[in-house]
Design a protein around this motif. Sequence first.
Motif, short mmCIF file in Angstrom:
data_model
loop_
_atom_site.label_atom_id
_atom_site.label_comp_id
_atom_site.label_asym_id
_atom_site.label_seq_id
_atom_site.Cartn_x
_atom_site.Cartn_y
_atom_site.Cartn_z
N VAL A 1 0.82 -1.21 0.00
CA VAL A 1 0.00 0.00 0.00
C VAL A 1 0.86 1.26 0.00
CG1 VAL A 1 -1.55 1.37 1.46
CG2 VAL A 1 -2.04 -1.04 1.04
N THR A 2 1.95 1.27 0.77
CA THR A 2 2.72 2.49 0.98
C THR A 2 3.94 2.63 0.07
OG1 THR A 2 4.08 1.46 2.70
CG2 THR A 2 2.03 2.56 3.40
N LEU B 1 -1.96 7.45 7.26
CA LEU B 1 -1.83 6.28 6.39
C LEU B 1 -2.78 6.44 5.19
CD1 LEU B 1 -0.26 3.61 6.35
CD2 LEU B 1 -2.30 2.49 7.24
N GLY B 2 -2.20 6.36 4.01
CA GLY B 2 -2.98 6.57 2.79
C GLY B 2 -2.84 7.96 2.20
N TYR C 1 3.47 8.11 -1.22
CA TYR C 1 2.75 7.89 0.03
C TYR C 1 3.55 8.37 1.23
CZ TYR C 1 -1.00 5.12 -2.02
OH TYR C 1 -2.10 4.72 -2.74
N ASN D 1 -7.83 6.24 11.08
CA ASN D 1 -8.58 5.90 9.86
C ASN D 1 -8.54 4.40 9.61
OD1 ASN D 1 -8.10 8.70 9.91
ND2 ASN D 1 -8.26 8.85 7.68
N LEU E 1 -9.61 0.94 3.47
CA LEU E 1 -9.00 2.19 3.90
C LEU E 1 -9.22 3.31 2.89
CD1 LEU E 1 -7.22 3.86 5.81
CD2 LEU E 1 -5.21 2.94 4.60
N ASP E 2 -9.07 3.04 1.62
CA ASP E 2 -9.28 4.08 0.62
C ASP E 2 -10.71 4.61 0.66
OD1 ASP E 2 -6.68 4.08 -0.26
OD2 ASP E 2 -7.06 2.81 -2.01
N ASN F 1 -10.98 6.91 3.67
CA ASN F 1 -10.31 8.18 3.41
C ASN F 1 -11.11 9.04 2.42
OD1 ASN F 1 -8.25 7.50 5.16
ND2 ASN F 1 -6.86 6.81 3.56
N ASP F 2 -11.72 8.40 1.43
CA ASP F 2 -12.53 9.14 0.45
C ASP F 2 -13.74 9.79 1.12
OD1 ASP F 2 -10.89 8.63 -1.70
OD2 ASP F 2 -12.03 6.89 -2.40
N VAL G 1 -5.90 12.85 4.17
CA VAL G 1 -6.83 11.80 4.60
C VAL G 1 -7.69 12.23 5.78
CG1 VAL G 1 -5.42 9.93 3.66
CG2 VAL G 1 -5.09 10.66 6.03
#
Length: 375
Positions: A46-47, A164-165, A178, A195, A254-255, A258-259, A289
């Motif tokens: 992810v990162t 994160l994200g 990231y 989050n 997670l996305d 965050n969205d 985020v």
Amino acid sequence: MDFLNLAHSNAPYSEKLKEAAARIIDSGRFLNGPETEALEAEIAAVTGAEYCIAVSNGLDAIRLIFRAYMEQGRLTPGDEVIFPANTFIASVLPITELGLNAVAAPVDPLTHNLDWSRLQDFIGEKTKAILLVHLYGSPCWDASICRMLHDQGLLIIEDNAQALGAMAAEEGFGGSRYCGALGDAAAVSFYPTKNLGALGDAGMVLTSDKRLANDVRTLAQYGSDRRYHNIYQGYNNRMDELQAAFLRVKLPYLDDENDRRRQAAQVYCEEISHPEVKTPAILPGTRQVWHQYVVTSARRDQLKDWLAQNGIPTDIHYPIPPHAQPCYEGTFSHPSLNESRRLADSILSLPIANISPEKAKEISRIINLFPIQDS
């Protein structure tokens, strides 16, 4: 209405979380198992960080990074570490605990992050590291300045507990990169309110430095590089398999989380128009985020009361900066810290988790009705 209702936040994953708990219980493997190993690989994917080490919490993640650099001789007691004056105390505790000198630098009142324009004034002969805090989920990164800091031999460590994200502008990486993979190492917190939150304490160290990764992992396991062989006087900072399993359930979403926060934040930024309330900066070229959505007002306490009277809960992150805490009395002294205390006296966190755009619009309307102070 709650400022943050964790039962509500975890409700969509409830059945999968219960299944994960049952799987761990039935496995009989509770530490250093396949769930932790899989989570580390998934966070790395992810990162973009090459190595991820699951640990007990975000505070320990920061401690392990600094301790590992001290074991390597890259930091020694008395070296200075610059940190932003307005942050949670966990950013600072490991620095002072290890005998390093924490130097509080001013923050930008618009971004609430480190004030890059004034950073150079705080760098001296003893400065060996900069701790960047991506506060409230907003990236704290200036690629050109950080390259210069690296050229000066300074370590750049990220407190990525709240971001994160999130992504920061960075040429040569498709335009952005990231948070957590920007500096030499980063600390992540999975505290339940984050989050991406565990159902208890958990954290992680991110780095692309193999030697650092090995030293962090060793320190977190009693300083042991193999069973019953201890090369460091280490700690017990492992992540439980149970928390790793819970986090693996929630990570794919997670996305989406965050969205949703970005949508609510966008409404706040567009709809809040009260002359005595300043909204936070939306940073160009970045992806924030919004772990917290923090406005400022010289009449913060009255605004907080006004919102409470209208059924809107708020919080303050953080009412007392580290340098003003009783445990650090007499430790820090600099004129710029007075500015940081004034900022701490004006910040107010609005609800951002589990908030629909419609609810954010309603809260904005109530803020705009806040009675203006008579001149």
